[in-house]
Write a protein that holds these residues in place. Structure first.
Motif, PDB file in Angstrom:
ATOM      1  N   TRP A 153     -22.261   9.747  58.548  1.00 52.83           N
ATOM      2  CA  TRP A 153     -23.561  10.298  58.145  1.00 52.83           C
ATOM      3  C   TRP A 153     -24.691   9.569  58.874  1.00 52.83           C
ATOM      4  O   TRP A 153     -25.595  10.183  59.435  1.00 52.83           O
ATOM      5  CB  TRP A 153     -23.742  10.180  56.640  1.00 52.83           C
ATOM      6  N   GLU A 210     -27.233  14.529  51.448  1.00 53.28           N
ATOM      7  CA  GLU A 210     -26.587  13.261  51.803  1.00 53.28           C
ATOM      8  C   GLU A 210     -25.408  12.988  50.891  1.00 53.28           C
ATOM      9  O   GLU A 210     -25.531  13.155  49.680  1.00 53.28           O
ATOM     10  CB  GLU A 210     -27.610  12.128  51.686  1.00 53.28           C
ATOM     11  N   ARG A 226     -17.353   8.007  55.485  1.00 50.91           N
ATOM     12  CA  ARG A 226     -18.323   9.101  55.590  1.00 50.91           C
ATOM     13  C   ARG A 226     -19.748   8.570  55.706  1.00 50.91           C
ATOM     14  O   ARG A 226     -20.547   9.106  56.462  1.00 50.91           O
ATOM     15  CB  ARG A 226     -18.179  10.035  54.389  1.00 50.91           C
ATOM     16  N   ARG A 227     -20.088   7.493  55.003  1.00 45.12           N
ATOM     17  CA  ARG A 227     -21.455   6.963  55.066  1.00 45.12           C
ATOM     18  C   ARG A 227     -21.816   6.541  56.484  1.00 45.12           C
ATOM     19  O   ARG A 227     -22.956   6.694  56.913  1.00 45.12           O
ATOM     20  CB  ARG A 227     -21.656   5.815  54.084  1.00 45.12           C
ATOM     21  N   THR A 281     -13.120  10.458  57.610  1.00 39.54           N
ATOM     22  CA  THR A 281     -14.083  11.545  57.460  1.00 39.54           C
ATOM     23  C   THR A 281     -13.657  12.740  58.290  1.00 39.54           C
ATOM     24  O   THR A 281     -13.324  12.602  59.468  1.00 39.54           O
ATOM     25  CB  THR A 281     -15.487  11.096  57.918  1.00 39.54           C
ATOM     26  N   THR A 322     -20.734  19.591  58.217  1.00 40.45           N
ATOM     27  CA  THR A 322     -20.258  19.121  56.915  1.00 40.45           C
ATOM     28  C   THR A 322     -19.359  17.910  57.130  1.00 40.45           C
ATOM     29  O   THR A 322     -18.615  17.839  58.114  1.00 40.45           O
ATOM     30  CB  THR A 322     -19.497  20.210  56.128  1.00 40.45           C
ATOM     31  N   LEU A 323     -19.460  16.973  56.203  1.00 42.21           N
ATOM     32  CA  LEU A 323     -18.673  15.745  56.244  1.00 42.21           C
ATOM     33  C   LEU A 323     -17.910  15.629  54.933  1.00 42.21           C
ATOM     34  O   LEU A 323     -18.515  15.632  53.863  1.00 42.21           O
ATOM     35  CB  LEU A 323     -19.576  14.524  56.430  1.00 42.21           C
ATOM     36  N   GLU A 324     -16.585  15.508  55.035  1.00 45.49           N
ATOM     37  CA  GLU A 324     -15.734  15.368  53.858  1.00 45.49           C
ATOM     38  C   GLU A 324     -14.924  14.088  53.968  1.00 45.49           C
ATOM     39  O   GLU A 324     -14.414  13.779  55.044  1.00 45.49           O
ATOM     40  CB  GLU A 324     -14.746  16.534  53.763  1.00 45.49           C
ATOM     41  N   GLU A 325     -14.816  13.378  52.837  1.00 50.18           N
ATOM     42  CA  GLU A 325     -13.916  12.233  52.816  1.00 50.18           C
ATOM     43  C   GLU A 325     -12.498  12.767  52.859  1.00 50.18           C
ATOM     44  O   GLU A 325     -12.142  13.668  52.094  1.00 50.18           O
ATOM     45  CB  GLU A 325     -14.149  11.404  51.553  1.00 50.18           C
ATOM     46  N   ARG A 326     -11.698  12.213  53.764  1.00 46.33           N
ATOM     47  CA  ARG A 326     -10.335  12.714  53.917  1.00 46.33           C
ATOM     48  C   ARG A 326      -9.437  11.602  54.409  1.00 46.33           C
ATOM     49  O   ARG A 326      -9.687  11.027  55.461  1.00 46.33           O
ATOM     50  CB  ARG A 326     -10.347  13.887  54.903  1.00 46.33           C
ATOM     51  N   GLU A 367     -23.184  14.780  52.733  1.00 45.60           N
ATOM     52  CA  GLU A 367     -22.233  15.880  52.873  1.00 45.60           C
ATOM     53  C   GLU A 367     -22.581  16.937  53.918  1.00 45.60           C
ATOM     54  O   GLU A 367     -21.664  17.501  54.530  1.00 45.60           O
ATOM     55  CB  GLU A 367     -22.085  16.610  51.531  1.00 45.60           C
ATOM     56  N   ARG A 368     -23.859  17.234  54.085  1.00 43.44           N
ATOM     57  CA  ARG A 368     -24.197  18.437  54.843  1.00 43.44           C
ATOM     58  C   ARG A 368     -25.555  18.308  55.510  1.00 43.44           C
ATOM     59  O   ARG A 368     -26.515  17.842  54.902  1.00 43.44           O
ATOM     60  CB  ARG A 368     -24.192  19.613  53.868  1.00 43.44           C
TER      61      ARG A 368
END
Length: 167
Positions: free
Chosen positions: A27, A83, A23-24, A129, A121-125, A85-86
């Protein structure tokens, strides 16, 4: 017009995409102009950022150069940044000096809204991401004008850059 047609017309742009990248890094691809300029235009197009101030209340002024169309200038203001996430920003058509202009005067369809809001939106998955992109414009209109396939093309380019180890 039937109820189903009205519902279809009212549906806004909503795109989800999974990236096999932390995710980083995803982002950073959205928050750093040095990364954005490599993928934030549809394939075959170029982007220039005349201004880029990534902070709440900060603005950007960008131009996508489309071979078959010409220049498409947009101005945006970051409304919310959480940061990593959104990101929420509003966006409008502009001239090269950053003055807002109507969609029609910019050479686009008159029905395009004077302003849209993009929420990312960014989610760890699953070790990667999940990106969700929402834009406050009719999906049907976005598909008809090319905005929707442009998002898909940009996200394809981002995926390729992330897979290669860079954003």
């Amino acid at each position: 017009m039937t109820e189903a047609n009205r519902a279809e017309e009212a549906r806004e742009v909503l795109i989800t995409r999974s990236f096999k990248a932390p995710r980083r890094l995803v982002w950073q691809a959205w928050s750093d102009v040095e990364y954005l300029k490599h993928w934030h235009a549809p394939e075959g197009c170029e982007i220039e950022f005349k201004r880029f101030d990534f902070r709440e209340g900060g603005e950007f002024l960008s131009c996508i150069r489309v071979p078959a169309f010409g220049e498409c200038w947009c101005i945006g203001t970051y409304l919310e940044i959480v940061e990593p996430e959104r990101i929420v920003y509003k966006m409008a058509m502009a001239d090269p000096d950053g003055n807002r202009v109507s969609s029609e005067s910019a050479g686009h369809v008159a029905e395009w809204p004077e302003e849209t809001v993009v929420t990312l939106t960014l989610e760890e998955r699953d070790g990667g991401t999940l990106l969700t992109l929402h834009q406050t414009v009719s999906e049907e209109l976005a598909k008809r004008t090319g905005a929707y396939p442009s998002w898909l093309s940009m996200l394809d380019q981002l995926a390729a850059r992330l897979a290669a180890g860079s954003a």
